[in-house]
Scaffold this motif. Structure first.
Motif, PDB file in Angstrom:
ATOM      1  N   GLN A   1       2.025  -6.162   1.396  1.00 39.49           N
ATOM      2  CA  GLN A   1       1.103  -5.071   1.089  1.00 39.49           C
ATOM      3  C   GLN A   1       0.316  -4.580   2.298  1.00 39.49           C
ATOM      4  N   ALA A   2       0.149  -5.400   3.314  1.00 40.94           N
ATOM      5  CA  ALA A   2      -0.473  -4.916   4.558  1.00 40.94           C
ATOM      6  C   ALA A   2       0.578  -4.310   5.471  1.00 40.94           C
ATOM      7  N   ARG A   3       1.764  -4.898   5.476  1.00 41.55           N
ATOM      8  CA  ARG A   3       2.845  -4.463   6.373  1.00 41.55           C
ATOM      9  C   ARG A   3       3.276  -3.029   6.126  1.00 41.55           C
ATOM     10  N   ILE A   4       3.272  -2.585   4.870  1.00 45.53           N
ATOM     11  CA  ILE A   4       3.843  -1.276   4.549  1.00 45.53           C
ATOM     12  C   ILE A   4       3.066  -0.116   5.160  1.00 45.53           C
ATOM     13  N   PHE A   5       1.828  -0.364   5.630  1.00 46.19           N
ATOM     14  CA  PHE A   5       1.056   0.708   6.261  1.00 46.19           C
ATOM     15  C   PHE A   5       1.301   0.776   7.760  1.00 46.19           C
ATOM     16  N   ASN A   6       2.185  -0.078   8.267  1.00 51.44           N
ATOM     17  CA  ASN A   6       2.531  -0.029   9.683  1.00 51.44           C
ATOM     18  C   ASN A   6       3.625   0.993   9.927  1.00 51.44           C
ATOM     19  N   ARG A   7       3.815   1.350  11.181  1.00 49.62           N
ATOM     20  CA  ARG A   7       4.878   2.304  11.523  1.00 49.62           C
ATOM     21  C   ARG A   7       6.242   1.724  11.205  1.00 49.62           C
ATOM     22  N   PHE A   8       7.135   2.582  10.734  1.00 53.83           N
ATOM     23  CA  PHE A   8       8.553   2.283  10.531  1.00 53.83           C
ATOM     24  C   PHE A   8       8.780   1.197   9.481  1.00 53.83           C
ATOM     25  N   GLU A   9       7.789   0.955   8.620  1.00 57.76           N
ATOM     26  CA  GLU A   9       7.955  -0.021   7.541  1.00 57.76           C
ATOM     27  C   GLU A   9       8.181   0.714   6.238  1.00 57.76           C
ATOM     28  N   ARG A  10       8.774  -0.003   5.279  1.00 62.76           N
ATOM     29  CA  ARG A  10       9.034   0.575   3.968  1.00 62.76           C
ATOM     30  C   ARG A  10       8.439  -0.300   2.890  1.00 62.76           C
ATOM     31  N   ALA A  11       8.187   0.322   1.737  1.00 62.76           N
ATOM     32  CA  ALA A  11       7.566  -0.414   0.638  1.00 62.76           C
ATOM     33  C   ALA A  11       8.551  -1.340  -0.046  1.00 62.76           C
ATOM     34  N   SER A  12       9.824  -1.275   0.322  1.00 62.95           N
ATOM     35  CA  SER A  12      10.833  -2.110  -0.321  1.00 62.95           C
ATOM     36  C   SER A  12      11.691  -2.781   0.717  1.00 62.95           C
ATOM     37  N   SER A  13      12.153  -3.972   0.395  1.00 59.13           N
ATOM     38  CA  SER A  13      13.076  -4.684   1.290  1.00 59.13           C
ATOM     39  C   SER A  13      14.453  -4.766   0.661  1.00 59.13           C
ATOM     40  N   THR A  14      14.781  -3.760  -0.164  1.00 61.58           N
ATOM     41  CA  THR A  14      16.047  -3.779  -0.892  1.00 61.58           C
ATOM     42  C   THR A  14      17.203  -3.274  -0.062  1.00 61.58           C
TER      43      THR A  14
ATOM     44  N   HIS B   1     -10.849  10.548   8.192  1.00 61.59           N
ATOM     45  CA  HIS B   1     -11.873  11.145   7.336  1.00 61.59           C
ATOM     46  C   HIS B   1     -12.968  10.145   6.972  1.00 61.59           C
ATOM     47  N   GLY B   2     -12.903   8.940   7.531  1.00 61.01           N
ATOM     48  CA  GLY B   2     -13.895   7.925   7.211  1.00 61.01           C
ATOM     49  C   GLY B   2     -13.632   7.224   5.899  1.00 61.01           C
ATOM     50  N   GLY B   3     -12.409   7.350   5.371  1.00 61.09           N
ATOM     51  CA  GLY B   3     -12.077   6.756   4.078  1.00 61.09           C
ATOM     52  C   GLY B   3     -11.204   5.527   4.198  1.00 61.09           C
ATOM     53  N   THR B   4     -10.707   5.077   3.063  1.00 60.66           N
ATOM     54  CA  THR B   4      -9.837   3.906   3.019  1.00 60.66           C
ATOM     55  C   THR B   4      -8.622   4.198   2.144  1.00 60.66           C
ATOM     56  N   LEU B   5      -7.510   3.550   2.480  1.00 56.77           N
ATOM     57  CA  LEU B   5      -6.282   3.615   1.684  1.00 56.77           C
ATOM     58  C   LEU B   5      -5.810   2.194   1.458  1.00 56.77           C
ATOM     59  N   SER B   6      -5.661   1.808   0.193  1.00 60.36           N
ATOM     60  CA  SER B   6      -5.242   0.441  -0.143  1.00 60.36           C
ATOM     61  C   SER B   6      -4.237   0.490  -1.282  1.00 60.36           C
ATOM     62  N   VAL B   7      -3.659  -0.661  -1.584  1.00 63.33           N
ATOM     63  CA  VAL B   7      -2.654  -0.738  -2.645  1.00 63.33           C
ATOM     64  C   VAL B   7      -2.904  -1.960  -3.508  1.00 63.33           C
ATOM     65  N   GLU B   8      -2.648  -1.798  -4.805  1.00 61.79           N
ATOM     66  CA  GLU B   8      -2.621  -2.906  -5.761  1.00 61.79           C
ATOM     67  C   GLU B   8      -1.238  -2.938  -6.375  1.00 61.79           C
ATOM     68  N   SER B   9      -0.621  -4.101  -6.386  1.00 63.02           N
ATOM     69  CA  SER B   9       0.751  -4.162  -6.898  1.00 63.02           C
ATOM     70  C   SER B   9       1.166  -5.589  -7.181  1.00 63.02           C
ATOM     71  N   GLU B  10       2.130  -5.711  -8.095  1.00 64.02           N
ATOM     72  CA  GLU B  10       2.833  -6.957  -8.359  1.00 64.02           C
ATOM     73  C   GLU B  10       4.317  -6.631  -8.436  1.00 64.02           C
ATOM     74  N   PRO B  11       5.184  -7.488  -7.924  1.00 62.69           N
ATOM     75  CA  PRO B  11       6.625  -7.207  -8.006  1.00 62.69           C
ATOM     76  C   PRO B  11       7.066  -6.963  -9.447  1.00 62.69           C
ATOM     77  N   GLY B  12       7.793  -5.860  -9.634  1.00 66.54           N
ATOM     78  CA  GLY B  12       8.304  -5.516 -10.955  1.00 66.54           C
ATOM     79  C   GLY B  12       7.310  -4.838 -11.860  1.00 66.54           C
ATOM     80  N   GLN B  13       6.068  -4.638 -11.389  1.00 61.68           N
ATOM     81  CA  GLN B  13       5.035  -4.048 -12.245  1.00 61.68           C
ATOM     82  C   GLN B  13       4.432  -2.784 -11.649  1.00 61.68           C
ATOM     83  N   GLY B  14       5.140  -2.172 -10.727  1.00 68.29           N
ATOM     84  CA  GLY B  14       4.664  -0.927 -10.165  1.00 68.29           C
ATOM     85  C   GLY B  14       3.588  -1.127  -9.123  1.00 68.29           C
ATOM     86  N   ALA B  15       3.016   0.000  -8.665  1.00 69.58           N
ATOM     87  CA  ALA B  15       1.997  -0.037  -7.612  1.00 69.58           C
ATOM     88  C   ALA B  15       1.020   1.102  -7.803  1.00 69.58           C
TER      89      ALA B  15
END
Length: 380
Positions: free
Chosen positions: A319-332, A352-366
Motif C-alpha cells: 500500500q505504500a509502494r503503489i504511490f512510487n514511480r513505475f509501480e502498479r496496484a497489482s502484482s498479477t 496542494h498541501g493535502g494527503t492521498l492514502s489508501v484503505e484496502s484488503e486483498p479481495g475486498q476492493g480499495a
C-alpha cells in the motif's frame, strides 16, 4: 536472541553470502586475516597476490574488489585504472585498502584513478565490515535504480508502440483505399472509418507523453499550479462524465455521491481533475468490473474526495509502494499502464498541501482517500 533479531541476522548473512569479494594483497598475513574476517561474515572470498592475477580474476565480475595499493608487479592504482578502462570491468566496485600509503595525496590519487573508496589500516574488524556493507548497499541501490529505469523504458516502449501501431494501420488502410478508388473522390464513410480511430490513437499518444512530461516536472519540482476558486463537486461530475465511456468499456457502473451545493476549493482545477481521472482509471483497471463510487464530502477546513472499488484489493505491504514511480496496484503480471498515475496524483495532492492514502484488503476492493485544505496561506 529474540526470534525477530535472529531472523534479521540470518537475512544479513544470506545477503552477504551472495556477495563475492576479490581480496588483492601480496602480504600473506594481511591477505589471510582480511579473507578470514570477510569469510566469517558470510562473504565468498577470492584471493589474488599480484596485479596481473587481480586483472585476470576481475573478469569473473566479483561484487567488490578490495585492492592493496602496493603490489609486486602492477601497483593498485594502475590495476584500478585498467579495470575502469575495460568494458567488462569498468563498473566494478573497487576499494583500496592500504597500511603504507596513508597520506592525503595517496587517497586523492587512488580516488582519481577510479576507486570508489580508499581505506587505511589499522582498522578494526567491525569497521572493515561496516565499510564493506555500506559500499555494497550503495551498489545495490544503484543497481535497483538501473533496473527500475530499464523496466520503465520497456513498459513505456510497449505502451507507446500500441497506439503507434494502430495509428499506422489505420493510415495505411486509408492510403490503400485512396490508391484503389478511381478518380479523386473517396466515400466519406471510408475516410471516417480510418481517420476516427487514428485520431483516438493520437489522443492516447498525447496522454502518454503528457504523463511522461508530468513525471519530469515533478522530479525537477517544476509542477506549476494555476490557483483559482472552483467547485470540486462540479469538477468531479465533469470528470465522471468524460470517463463514462471508459467505465462502460471496463464493464462497471460509476456512481457519484456529491454535495447538493458547491464544494468550493482554492486550487488548480485542471490538476485536481487529473487526480480524479487517475484514481478512476486505476479503479476501472483493478475494480473487477464491479460498481465504483466517487464521493466528495465537505468539512469545515477541508474537502474529502474518495474513489472506492470492489476489485482485487491491495496487500498491506504494497500500500505504500503503489504511490512510487513505475509501480502498479497489482502484482498479477499485468503490463498495462506506465505505473505513474498514482505517483502523479499523490504529487499533485501534496503540492496542494493535502494527503492521498489508501484503505484496502486483498479481495475486498480499495478506497483511495484525498484530503484537500480549503484555504492555504503558504505559497504554492
Amino acid at each position: 536472541m529474540e526470534p525477530r533479531a535472529e531472523f534479521r541476522g540470518r537475512a544479513k548473512e544470506e545477503e552477504r553470502a551472495r556477495a563475492t569479494i576479490l581480496n588483492v594483497n601480496d602480504t600473506p598475513a594481511v591477505l589471510y586475516l582480511t579473507s578470514r574476517i570477510l569469510s566469517a561474515a558470510g562473504y565468498h572470498v577470492v584471493e589474488a597476490t599480484s596485479g596481473t592475477e587481480a586483472l585476470r580474476l576481475a573478469g569473473g565480475r566479483p561484487d567488490m574488489v578490495l585492492l592493496d595499493v602496493h603490489l609486486p608487479d602492477v601497483d593498485g592504482y594502475e590495476v584500478c585504472r585498467r579495470l575502469r578502462a575495460r568494458e567488462e570491468t569498468r563498473d566494478l566496485l573497487i576499494a583500496h585498502l592500504s597500511a603504507v600509503s596513508v597520506s592525503r595525496e595517496d587517497r586523492l590519487r587512488g580516488l582519481a584513478q577510479g576507486a570508489d573508496a580508499y581505506w587505511t589500516t589499522p582498522m578494526g574488524d567491525d569497521e572493515l565490515l561496516a565499510n564493506v556493507e555500506a559500499l555494497l548497499r550503495l551498489q545495490s541501490r544503484a543497481q535497483a535504480a538501473v533496473h527500475a529505469r530499464d523496466e520503465f523504458l520497456s513498459i513505456a516502449a510497449h505502451e507507446l508502440r500500441t497506439p503507434l501501431t494502430a495509428l499506422r494501420l489505420n493510415l495505411e488502410r486509408l492510403v490503400h483505399h485512396l490508391t484503389r478508388v478511381p478518380g479523386d473522390t473517396v466515400a466519406r464513410r471510408t475516410v471516417e472509418a480510418s481517420t476516427t480511430p487514428a485520431l483516438r490513437q493520437m489522443v492516447r499518444l498525447q496522454q502518454l507523453l503528457d504523463t511522461l512530461l508530468d513525471v519530469s516536472r515533478v522530479g525537477s519540482r517544476k509542477l506549476r499550479l494555476d490557483i483559482e476558486v472552483f467547485d470540486l463537486a462540479e469538477a468531479a461530475r465533469e470528470v465522471a462524465g468524460r470517463l463514462a465511456m471508459s467505465a462502460r468499456a471496463a464493464g462497471t457502473e460509476l456512481s457519484l455521491a456529491l454535495p447538493l451545493g458547491p464544494a468550493l476549493l482554492m486550487g488548480d482545477r485542471l490538476r485536481l481533475e487529473q487526480v480524479i481521472s487517475n484514481l478512476l482509471a486505476n479503479a476501472f483497471r483493478y475494480g473487477d468490473s464491479k460498481p465504483i463510487w466517487l464521493t466528495v464530502e465537505e468539512h469545515p477546513d477541508a474537502l474529502w474526495l474518495s474513489v472506492t472499488d470492489q476489485g482485487i484489493g491491495i496487500a498491506k505491504q504494497d500500500q505504500a509502494r503503489i504511490f512510487n514511480r513505475f509501480e502498479r496496484a497489482s502484482s498479477t503480471g499485468r503490463a498495462d499502464g506506465l505505473g505513474l498515475g498514482l505517483f502523479i496524483a499523490r504529487e499533485i495532492v501534496v503540492a496542494h498541501g493535502g494527503t492521498l492514502s489508501v484503505e484496502s484488503e486483498p479481495g475486498q476492493g480499495a478506497t483511495f482517500h484525498v484530503t484537500l485544505p480549503r484555504h492555504r496561506t503558504a505559497a504554492y
